[in-house]
Enzyme design. Structure first.
Site, PDB file in Angstrom:
ATOM      1  N   ARG A  84      85.773  20.967  46.174  1.00  0.00           N
ATOM      2  CA  ARG A  84      84.471  20.461  46.598  1.00  0.00           C
ATOM      3  C   ARG A  84      84.149  20.849  48.041  1.00  0.00           C
ATOM      4  O   ARG A  84      83.014  21.183  48.364  1.00  0.00           O
ATOM      5  CB  ARG A  84      84.441  18.941  46.442  1.00  0.00           C
ATOM      6  CG  ARG A  84      83.098  18.327  46.825  1.00  0.00           C
ATOM      7  CD  ARG A  84      83.050  16.861  46.402  1.00  0.00           C
ATOM      8  NE  ARG A  84      81.733  16.297  46.635  1.00  0.00           N
ATOM      9  CZ  ARG A  84      81.496  15.261  47.423  1.00  0.00           C
ATOM     10  NH1 ARG A  84      82.493  14.683  48.072  1.00  0.00           N
ATOM     11  NH2 ARG A  84      80.271  14.800  47.582  1.00  0.00           N
ATOM     12  N   HIS A  88      80.810  22.543  49.593  1.00  0.00           N
ATOM     13  CA  HIS A  88      80.015  21.951  50.676  1.00  0.00           C
ATOM     14  C   HIS A  88      79.979  22.845  51.911  1.00  0.00           C
ATOM     15  O   HIS A  88      79.050  22.761  52.714  1.00  0.00           O
ATOM     16  CB  HIS A  88      80.543  20.554  51.024  1.00  0.00           C
ATOM     17  CG  HIS A  88      80.156  19.521  50.018  1.00  0.00           C
ATOM     18  ND1 HIS A  88      80.087  18.186  50.283  1.00  0.00           N
ATOM     19  CD2 HIS A  88      79.782  19.646  48.708  1.00  0.00           C
ATOM     20  CE1 HIS A  88      79.700  17.518  49.190  1.00  0.00           C
ATOM     21  NE2 HIS A  88      79.528  18.389  48.222  1.00  0.00           N
ATOM     22  N   ASN A 116      78.795  14.044  52.707  1.00  0.00           N
ATOM     23  CA  ASN A 116      80.205  14.135  53.111  1.00  0.00           C
ATOM     24  C   ASN A 116      80.799  12.829  53.621  1.00  0.00           C
ATOM     25  O   ASN A 116      82.002  12.585  53.467  1.00  0.00           O
ATOM     26  CB  ASN A 116      80.363  15.197  54.211  1.00  0.00           C
ATOM     27  CG  ASN A 116      80.055  16.598  53.717  1.00  0.00           C
ATOM     28  OD1 ASN A 116      80.293  16.915  52.546  1.00  0.00           O
ATOM     29  ND2 ASN A 116      79.514  17.431  54.593  1.00  0.00           N
TER      30      ASN A 116
HETATM   31  C1  HEM Z   1      75.428  20.543  40.750  1.00  0.00           C
HETATM   32  C2  HEM Z   1      75.289  19.769  41.790  1.00  0.00           C
HETATM   33  C3  HEM Z   1      76.387  18.850  42.241  1.00  0.00           C
HETATM   34  C4  HEM Z   1      76.246  17.544  42.561  1.00  0.00           C
HETATM   35  C5  HEM Z   1      74.957  16.763  42.554  1.00  0.00           C
HETATM   36  C6  HEM Z   1      77.550  17.056  42.905  1.00  0.00           C
HETATM   37  C7  HEM Z   1      77.805  15.759  43.308  1.00  0.00           C
HETATM   38  C8  HEM Z   1      79.065  15.235  43.472  1.00  0.00           C
HETATM   39  C9  HEM Z   1      79.343  13.870  43.815  1.00  0.00           C
HETATM   40  C10 HEM Z   1      78.298  12.822  44.112  1.00  0.00           C
HETATM   41  C11 HEM Z   1      80.676  13.706  43.826  1.00  0.00           C
HETATM   42  C12 HEM Z   1      81.434  12.429  44.124  1.00  0.00           C
HETATM   43  C13 HEM Z   1      81.484  12.188  45.608  1.00  0.00           C
HETATM   44  C14 HEM Z   1      81.874  10.779  45.960  1.00  0.00           C
HETATM   45  O1  HEM Z   1      81.420   9.844  45.304  1.00  0.00           O
HETATM   46  O2  HEM Z   1      82.632  10.610  46.936  1.00  0.00           O
HETATM   47  C15 HEM Z   1      81.260  14.972  43.498  1.00  0.00           C
HETATM   48  C16 HEM Z   1      82.597  15.209  43.407  1.00  0.00           C
HETATM   49  C17 HEM Z   1      83.138  16.461  43.188  1.00  0.00           C
HETATM   50  N1  HEM Z   1      82.448  17.643  43.134  1.00  0.00           N
HETATM   51 FE1  HEM Z   1      80.460  17.847  42.911  1.00  0.00          FE
HETATM   52  N2  HEM Z   1      78.457  18.051  42.782  1.00  0.00           N
HETATM   53  C18 HEM Z   1      77.791  19.183  42.395  1.00  0.00           C
HETATM   54  C19 HEM Z   1      78.331  20.432  42.226  1.00  0.00           C
HETATM   55  C20 HEM Z   1      79.654  20.743  42.490  1.00  0.00           C
HETATM   56  C21 HEM Z   1      80.168  22.072  42.619  1.00  0.00           C
HETATM   57  C22 HEM Z   1      79.335  23.345  42.561  1.00  0.00           C
HETATM   58  C23 HEM Z   1      81.502  21.956  42.845  1.00  0.00           C
HETATM   59  C24 HEM Z   1      82.538  23.018  43.071  1.00  0.00           C
HETATM   60  C25 HEM Z   1      82.336  24.309  42.955  1.00  0.00           C
HETATM   61  C26 HEM Z   1      81.809  20.541  42.831  1.00  0.00           C
HETATM   62  C27 HEM Z   1      83.061  20.006  42.920  1.00  0.00           C
HETATM   63  C28 HEM Z   1      83.334  18.646  42.951  1.00  0.00           C
HETATM   64  C29 HEM Z   1      84.671  18.091  42.828  1.00  0.00           C
HETATM   65  C30 HEM Z   1      85.931  18.871  42.523  1.00  0.00           C
HETATM   66  C31 HEM Z   1      84.546  16.709  43.010  1.00  0.00           C
HETATM   67  C32 HEM Z   1      85.676  15.673  43.051  1.00  0.00           C
HETATM   68  C33 HEM Z   1      86.141  15.540  44.495  1.00  0.00           C
HETATM   69  C34 HEM Z   1      87.244  14.551  44.753  1.00  0.00           C
HETATM   70  O3  HEM Z   1      87.777  13.945  43.823  1.00  0.00           O
HETATM   71  O4  HEM Z   1      87.567  14.377  45.943  1.00  0.00           O
HETATM   72  N3  HEM Z   1      80.659  19.838  42.643  1.00  0.00           N
HETATM   73  N4  HEM Z   1      80.256  15.894  43.304  1.00  0.00           N
END
Ligand code: HEM
Ligand SMILES: *[C@@H]1O[C@H](CO)[C@@H](O)[C@H](O)[C@H]1NC(C)=O
Ligand SMILES: *[C@@H]1O[C@H](CO)[C@@H](O)[C@H](O)[C@H]1NC(C)=O
Ligand SMILES: *[C@@H]1O[C@H](CO)[C@@H](O)[C@H](O)[C@H]1NC(C)=O
Ligand SMILES: *[C@@H]1O[C@H](CO)[C@@H](O)[C@H](O)[C@H]1NC(C)=O
Ligand SMILES: *[C@@H]1O[C@H](CO)[C@@H](O)[C@H](O)[C@H]1NC(C)=O
Ligand SMILES: *[C@@H]1O[C@H](CO)[C@@H](O)[C@H](O)[C@H]1NC(C)=O
Ligand SMILES: *[C@@H]1O[C@H](CO)[C@@H](O)[C@H](O)[C@H]1NC(C)=O
Ligand SMILES: *[C@@H]1O[C@H](CO)[C@@H](O)[C@H](O)[C@H]1NC(C)=O
Ligand SMILES: CC(=O)N[C@H]1CO[C@H](CO)[C@@H](O)[C@@H]1O
Length: 341
Positions: A84, A88, A116
């Site tokens: 992630r 970002h 973030n």
């Molecule tokens: C399509 C639009 C996307 C949205 C709206 C989005 C949104 C989010 C949100 C809200 C979270 C949880 C954050 C939290 O509550 O602390 C998250 C987690 C995550 N996102 Fe996305 N994301 C998107 C695309 C992506 C992309 C493109 C990637 C990687 C190439 C990605 C990888 C991840 C991963 C691996 C997590 C888990 C992180 C953890 O457990 O620490 N996301 N994302």
């Protein structure tokens, strides 16, 4: 080989090299050679390449790989967190390590931007790896490249596909909290907002659907999935109810739930299967299914064929990793990923 002055504007550079007036016939061979050299220098300065450190720091890739293996052994989730972080980084003025810069008394960075704050994690792992890489090859390998490699190695370590990471990114000396606020899509986004956000980075609908497959690993906070479980109708009611038990309408903001309810520590295609049964965790996840026939078809194809998902995911990761890198003499190689030199 003829070297041209390093410029960050590659198109301009090639154009400048074309500014030749009238040549006697005998000079056309030379001109041709110069053009070949110009094209070669265009590639050297403007494109990333997998072998970028093969002579200057052959230890870099093995050090990152070992660092990621150790970090994931200590805490499985951090692999997701690093994937992630690379996303970002890339979505905010390109993959330039800007997300890694700490705030201080005179500097506001991206770590406290809305997407973030209290959410981005894994920074210590990058610091540890960077320290080891600096010991082996001081001042050679950028933080932005280490992050791109960390993302790939995390995916591989958790059972996903591998690919050759294009390298040669340099690090920014600045960051932008306002760009981080606006360029990273929020989890409340609907499909058209997601498509626009990705299009603004030169990424397609296919990239959007493939890269969202990253949510096959990792966790999200109650505050991120609350709007979906209380306000949306495209969610399985019993799935919504079970989440409401620990994520109330107000309070418990930091309570966590897996983005892939089936296999949250394994990089597979079950994320897409969840979307078919309306058990995507975020609104932005569920929007990918049952809003448009284009995304429906992509989701169904990844449910049916894991190899296809892996293949498209790799293509899209490389594309995302190529967003506006700093190359040539732009930026710097940070010594400490948290601070400009
Ligand atoms: C399509 C639009 C996307 C949205 C709206 C989005 C949104 C989010 C949100 C809200 C979270 C949880 C954050 C939290 O509550 O602390 C998250 C987690 C995550 N996102 Fe996305 N994301 C998107 C695309 C992506 C992309 C493109 C990637 C990687 C190439 C990605 C990888 C991840 C991963 C691996 C997590 C888990 C992180 C953890 O457990 O620490 N996301 N994302
Ligand atoms: C291991 O993971 C924990 C979080 O679960 C973290 O606080 C700690 O710093 C990690 N240790 C190492 C050596 O990475
Ligand atoms: C980040 O989160 C902390 C802790 O919840 C909060 O005190 C701070 O105001 C937040 N920063 C910004 C810029 O929103
Ligand atoms: C980013 O958004 C947060 C929350 O809305 C706000 O406090 C902060 O001022 C914004 N920062 C910038 C630089 O836009
Ligand atoms: C999608 O979200 C955008 C931005 O929030 C909003 O302007 C638009 O009306 C929404 N579109 C649909 C179809 O809901
Ligand atoms: C649900 O939607 C209403 C109306 O838009 C809004 O006021 C409320 O904050 C939303 N609730 C959640 C939990 O997102
Ligand atoms: C808050 O979360 C905890 C689990 O982390 C849960 O036991 C508790 O019931 C939740 N509180 C509310 C009001 O939902
Ligand atoms: C699955 O996708 C791979 C990669 O595109 C392709 O080679 C293979 O033929 C597909 N398998 C099926 C059963 O469609
Ligand atoms: C604050 O951070 C910026 C960006 O990393 C850096 O240029 C500056 O030197 C830092 N200031 C101090 C006092 O550390
Ligand atoms: C755009 C789209 O796929 N819409 C479908 C959503 O699901 C309902 C049934 O659950 C279908 O009737 C729609 O055609």
């Amino acid at each position: 080989m003829i070297r041209f002055p390093i410029s960050n504007n590659c198109a301009l550079q090639v154009a400048r090299n074309h500014q030749t007036q009238v040549f006697p016939m005998a000079c056309y061979h030379l001109l041709f050679l110069i053009l070949i050299a110009a094209v070669a220098s265009f590639q050297a300065n403007c494109q990333l390449s997998p072998g970028y450190y093969s002579s200057t720091c052959p230890q870099a890739l093995p050090i990152v790989k070992a660092g990621i293996a150790a970090a994931i052994k200590n805490e499985t989730r951090v692999g997701a967190s690093l994937l992630r972080l690379h996303f970002h980084d890339c979505f905010v003025n390109g993959c330039d390590g800007s997300v890694l810069l700490d705030d201080n008394a005179t500097f506001i960075g991206e770590k406290t931007a809305v997407p973030n704050n209290n959410s981005a994690r894994g920074f210590n792992v990058i610091d540890d790896i960077k320290a080891r890489v600096e010991k082996a090859c001081p001042g050679v390998v950028s933080c932005a490249d280490i992050l791109a490699l960390a993302a790939r190695d995390s995916v591989v370590q958790l059972g996903g596909p591998s690919w050759k990471v294009r390298l040669g990114r340099r690090d920014s000396t600045t960051a932008s909290r306002s760009a981080a606020n606006t360029s990273i899509p929020p989890p409340t986004s609907n499909l058209s907002a997601l498509i626009s956000s990705f299009a603004a980075q030169g990424l397609s609908i296919k990239d959007l659907v493939a890269l969202s497959g990253s949510h096959t690993i990792g966790l999200a906070r109650c505050t991120s999935f609350r709007p979906h479980i209380y306000n949306d109708s495209n969610i399985d009611p019993s799935f919504a109810n079970s989440l409401r038990r620990t994520c109330p309408r107000s309070g418990n903001d930091s309570v966590l739930a897996p983005l892939d309810r089936q296999t949250p520590t394994h990089f597979d295609n079950l994320y897409y299967k969840n979307l078919l049964s309306k058990t995507g965790l975020l609104r932005s996840d569920q929007e990918l299914f049952n809003r448009s026939s284009t995304t429906n078809l992509l989701v169904k194809s990844y449910v049916a064929n894991t190899s296809l998902f892996f293949q498209e995911f790799v293509k899209s990761m490389i594309k995302m990793g190529n967003i506006k890198p700093l190359t040539g003499s732009a930026g710097e190689i940070r010594i400490n990923c948290r601070k400009a030199n």
